[in-house]
Design a protein around this motif. Structure first.
Motif, PDB file in Angstrom:
ATOM      1  N   GLU A  38      12.151  11.743  14.890  1.00  0.00           N
ATOM      2  CA  GLU A  38      12.041  10.270  14.453  1.00  0.00           C
ATOM      3  C   GLU A  38      13.395   9.787  14.004  1.00  0.00           C
ATOM      4  O   GLU A  38      13.837   8.760  14.325  1.00  0.00           O
ATOM      5  CB  GLU A  38      10.785  10.207  13.430  1.00  0.00           C
ATOM      6  N   SER A  39      14.186  10.798  13.347  1.00  0.00           N
ATOM      7  CA  SER A  39      15.356  10.181  12.910  1.00  0.00           C
ATOM      8  C   SER A  39      16.330  10.119  13.925  1.00  0.00           C
ATOM      9  O   SER A  39      17.286   9.201  14.003  1.00  0.00           O
ATOM     10  CB  SER A  39      16.126  11.233  11.806  1.00  0.00           C
ATOM     11  N   ARG A  79       0.885  -1.256  -0.104  1.00  0.00           N
ATOM     12  CA  ARG A  79      -0.114  -0.206   0.122  1.00  0.00           C
ATOM     13  C   ARG A  79       0.961   1.378  -0.076  1.00  0.00           C
ATOM     14  O   ARG A  79       0.523   2.241  -0.572  1.00  0.00           O
ATOM     15  CB  ARG A  79      -0.912  -0.062   1.133  1.00  0.00           C
ATOM     16  N   TYR A  80       1.970   1.103   0.463  1.00  0.00           N
ATOM     17  CA  TYR A  80       2.768   2.252   0.843  1.00  0.00           C
ATOM     18  C   TYR A  80       3.784   2.474  -0.564  1.00  0.00           C
ATOM     19  O   TYR A  80       4.587   3.359  -0.627  1.00  0.00           O
ATOM     20  CB  TYR A  80       3.794   2.203   1.805  1.00  0.00           C
ATOM     21  N   GLY A  81       3.783   1.617  -1.428  1.00  0.00           N
ATOM     22  CA  GLY A  81       4.463   1.658  -2.829  1.00  0.00           C
ATOM     23  C   GLY A  81       5.899   1.311  -2.672  1.00  0.00           C
ATOM     24  O   GLY A  81       6.824   1.652  -3.473  1.00  0.00           O
ATOM     25  N   PHE A  82       6.187   0.365  -1.709  1.00  0.00           N
ATOM     26  CA  PHE A  82       7.500  -0.002  -1.490  1.00  0.00           C
ATOM     27  C   PHE A  82       7.989  -1.313  -2.554  1.00  0.00           C
ATOM     28  O   PHE A  82       9.112  -1.775  -2.752  1.00  0.00           O
ATOM     29  CB  PHE A  82       7.841  -0.517   0.061  1.00  0.00           C
ATOM     30  N   SER A 141      12.420   1.200  -1.601  1.00  0.00           N
ATOM     31  CA  SER A 141      11.609   2.322  -1.418  1.00  0.00           C
ATOM     32  C   SER A 141      12.183   3.535  -2.388  1.00  0.00           C
ATOM     33  O   SER A 141      13.391   3.629  -2.307  1.00  0.00           O
ATOM     34  CB  SER A 141      11.146   2.620   0.001  1.00  0.00           C
ATOM     35  N   VAL A 142      11.222   4.620  -2.534  1.00  0.00           N
ATOM     36  CA  VAL A 142      12.085   5.734  -3.487  1.00  0.00           C
ATOM     37  C   VAL A 142      12.762   6.653  -2.651  1.00  0.00           C
ATOM     38  O   VAL A 142      13.893   6.688  -3.002  1.00  0.00           O
ATOM     39  CB  VAL A 142      10.760   6.574  -3.896  1.00  0.00           C
ATOM     40  N   HIS A 143      12.368   6.936  -1.498  1.00  0.00           N
ATOM     41  CA  HIS A 143      13.352   7.942  -0.627  1.00  0.00           C
ATOM     42  C   HIS A 143      14.349   7.094   0.102  1.00  0.00           C
ATOM     43  O   HIS A 143      15.655   7.813  -0.005  1.00  0.00           O
ATOM     44  CB  HIS A 143      12.173   8.744   0.435  1.00  0.00           C
ATOM     45  N   GLY A 144      14.348   5.912   0.251  1.00  0.00           N
ATOM     46  CA  GLY A 144      15.368   5.246   0.690  1.00  0.00           C
ATOM     47  C   GLY A 144      16.564   5.095  -0.483  1.00  0.00           C
ATOM     48  O   GLY A 144      17.639   5.281  -0.309  1.00  0.00           O
ATOM     49  N   GLU A 184      12.426   5.141   6.049  1.00  0.00           N
ATOM     50  CA  GLU A 184      11.954   5.581   4.630  1.00  0.00           C
ATOM     51  C   GLU A 184      11.327   6.973   4.772  1.00  0.00           C
ATOM     52  O   GLU A 184      11.714   7.894   3.984  1.00  0.00           O
ATOM     53  CB  GLU A 184      10.798   4.760   3.932  1.00  0.00           C
ATOM     54  N   ARG A 185      10.420   7.259   6.045  1.00  0.00           N
ATOM     55  CA  ARG A 185       9.928   8.715   6.131  1.00  0.00           C
ATOM     56  C   ARG A 185      10.883   9.423   6.423  1.00  0.00           C
ATOM     57  O   ARG A 185      10.854  10.739   6.115  1.00  0.00           O
ATOM     58  CB  ARG A 185       8.706   8.660   7.051  1.00  0.00           C
ATOM     59  N   SER A 186      12.128   9.258   7.437  1.00  0.00           N
ATOM     60  CA  SER A 186      13.152  10.125   7.659  1.00  0.00           C
ATOM     61  C   SER A 186      13.792  10.498   6.592  1.00  0.00           C
ATOM     62  O   SER A 186      14.487  11.489   6.456  1.00  0.00           O
ATOM     63  CB  SER A 186      13.847   9.230   8.825  1.00  0.00           C
ATOM     64  N   CYS A 187      14.091   9.352   5.815  1.00  0.00           N
ATOM     65  CA  CYS A 187      14.778   9.694   4.294  1.00  0.00           C
ATOM     66  C   CYS A 187      14.061  10.740   3.637  1.00  0.00           C
ATOM     67  O   CYS A 187      14.721  11.595   3.184  1.00  0.00           O
ATOM     68  CB  CYS A 187      15.028   8.529   3.476  1.00  0.00           C
TER      69      CYS A 187
END
Length: 267
Positions: free
Chosen positions: A149-150, A49-52, A130-133, A211-214
Motif C-alpha cells: 500500500e505504501s 467514522r474513522y475519527g479524522f 488524523s492521528v497517525h498522519g 493514514e493507514r500507511s503512516c
C-alpha cells in the motif's frame, strides 16, 4: 461426497455478463454536480467514522463541474456525521460563499483553493488532522516503501518541511501547492496530511490509505528496522496501484456501505 462423478464442469460466464463498477458518466452538469455533492457528503461522514475530525479542523473540497473556480466544501462547525448533500457550501476561489447557509473555514480553504488553482486536473482535495498522519508529520518524514500500500505513494508524495502556524494567507497556500507539485499527497510537517484526486472517491481513498500507511510505518519502526522494498519493485507496484482509477475502484465498497447505512446523506 457431492456431485456427479465424471460430470462436466459448467462453462465460464462471458465477462460482459459480470458486474464491474467504473466511474459513471453524466449527461448534464446538474447530474455531475449532484454526483459530486453526494460523494463529498459520504466521504465526510466516512472520515467522521474513522475519527479524522478534530474540532472544526478537517475538510474535503470538490470542484464544481460548471464553475471551475468554485468548490463545494463542508460547512464550518457542522459535525461530519451530520452532513447531508444539501448542507454543503459552494465557495469561490476567495473563500466567499456563493451558495449555502454556513460559513467556511477560511484557513483551510486558503490552502485548498491554491491547490485547486495549481492543479486543474484535480477534482477533490482532502485534508484532516488524523492521528497517525500527525504523528508521522511530527517526525518530518515521508512514507517509506515497506508495504504494497505504501508503494502507491512511492516518489508520488512530498514533505512540506515548514510550519508557520495556521495557514491564513494565499502565499502559504501557493507554497504548499508548489511542494505538492504533480503528486497525489503531501505530508505537512507538524500538521497532518493532504491528498488529491480526479474524483472525490480517489482523494478520499488516498487519504485513508495514506493514514493507514503512516500507522503501519510508525508501528514497524517502533518494533525494529523495517525491510524496504527495492526501488524497481516499488516503482512497478506504484504503476499498478497508484492511479486514481485504482483508488476509485478501491473506494467503492465504502461508498456502497455508506449508501445503505446512511441514506439520509442524499437529502
Amino acid at each position: 461426497m457431492h456431485g456427479t462423478p465424471g460430470a462436466a464442469e459448467p462453462p465460464p460466464l462471458p465477462t460482459d455478463r459480470l458486474r464491474f463498477a467504473m466511474p459513471p458518466r453524466h449527461d448534464s452538469v446538474e447530474d455531475e454536480r449532484r454526483h459530486r455533492k453526494e460523494r463529498l457528503a459520504s466521504a465526510l461522514r466516512l472520515f467522521g467514522r474513522y475519527g479524522f475530525e478534530d474540532g472544526v479542523s478537517g475538510h474535503i473540497t470538490a470542484r464544481d463541474p460548471e464553475y471551475s473556480d468554485c468548490f463545494w466544501v463542508n460547512p464550518f462547525g457542522v459535525p461530519f456525521a451530520h452532513i447531508r448533500a444539501s448542507d454543503l457550501v459552494l465557495a469561490n476561489s476567495e473563500g466567499q460563499v456563493v451558495q449555502g447557509g454556513h460559513h467556511v473555514n477560511q484557513a483551510a480553504f486558503t490552502v485548498h483553493s491554491q491547490v485547486h488553482a495549481a492543479r486543474p486536473d484535480v477534482v477533490a482535495v482532502a485534508h484532516c488532522h488524523s492521528v497517525h498522519g500527525r504523528a508521522l508529520s511530527a517526525l518530518g518524514e515521508l512514507l517509506e516503501p515497506i508495504t504494497q500500500e505504501s508503494c502507491a505513494f512511492y516518489e508520488d508524495h512530498a514533505l512540506y518541511d515548514s510550519y508557520s502556524g495556521v495557514a491564513v494567507d494565499a502565499e502559504e497556500g501557493r507554497r504548499i501547492a508548489r511542494v505538492l507539485g504533480s503528486g497525489k499527497a503531501l505530508v505537512l510537517r507538524n500538521h497532518g496530511l493532504l491528498t488529491v484526486g480526479d474524483s472525490v472517491d480517489a482523494a478520499a481513498w488516498w487519504f485513508l490509505s495514506l493514514e493507514r500507511s503512516c500507522q503501519v510505518q510508525l508501528l514497524a519502526k517502533a518494533a525494529r528496522r523495517p525491510v524496504l522494498i527495492d526501488h524497481r519493485q516499488a516503482v512497478a507496484t506504484r504503476e499498478q496501484l497508484g492511479g486514481d482509477l485504482v483508488a476509485w475502484i478501491n473506494y467503492q465498497p465504502l461508498w456502497q456501505e455508506a449508501t445503505r447505512r446512511e441514506p439520509d446523506l442524499f437529502e
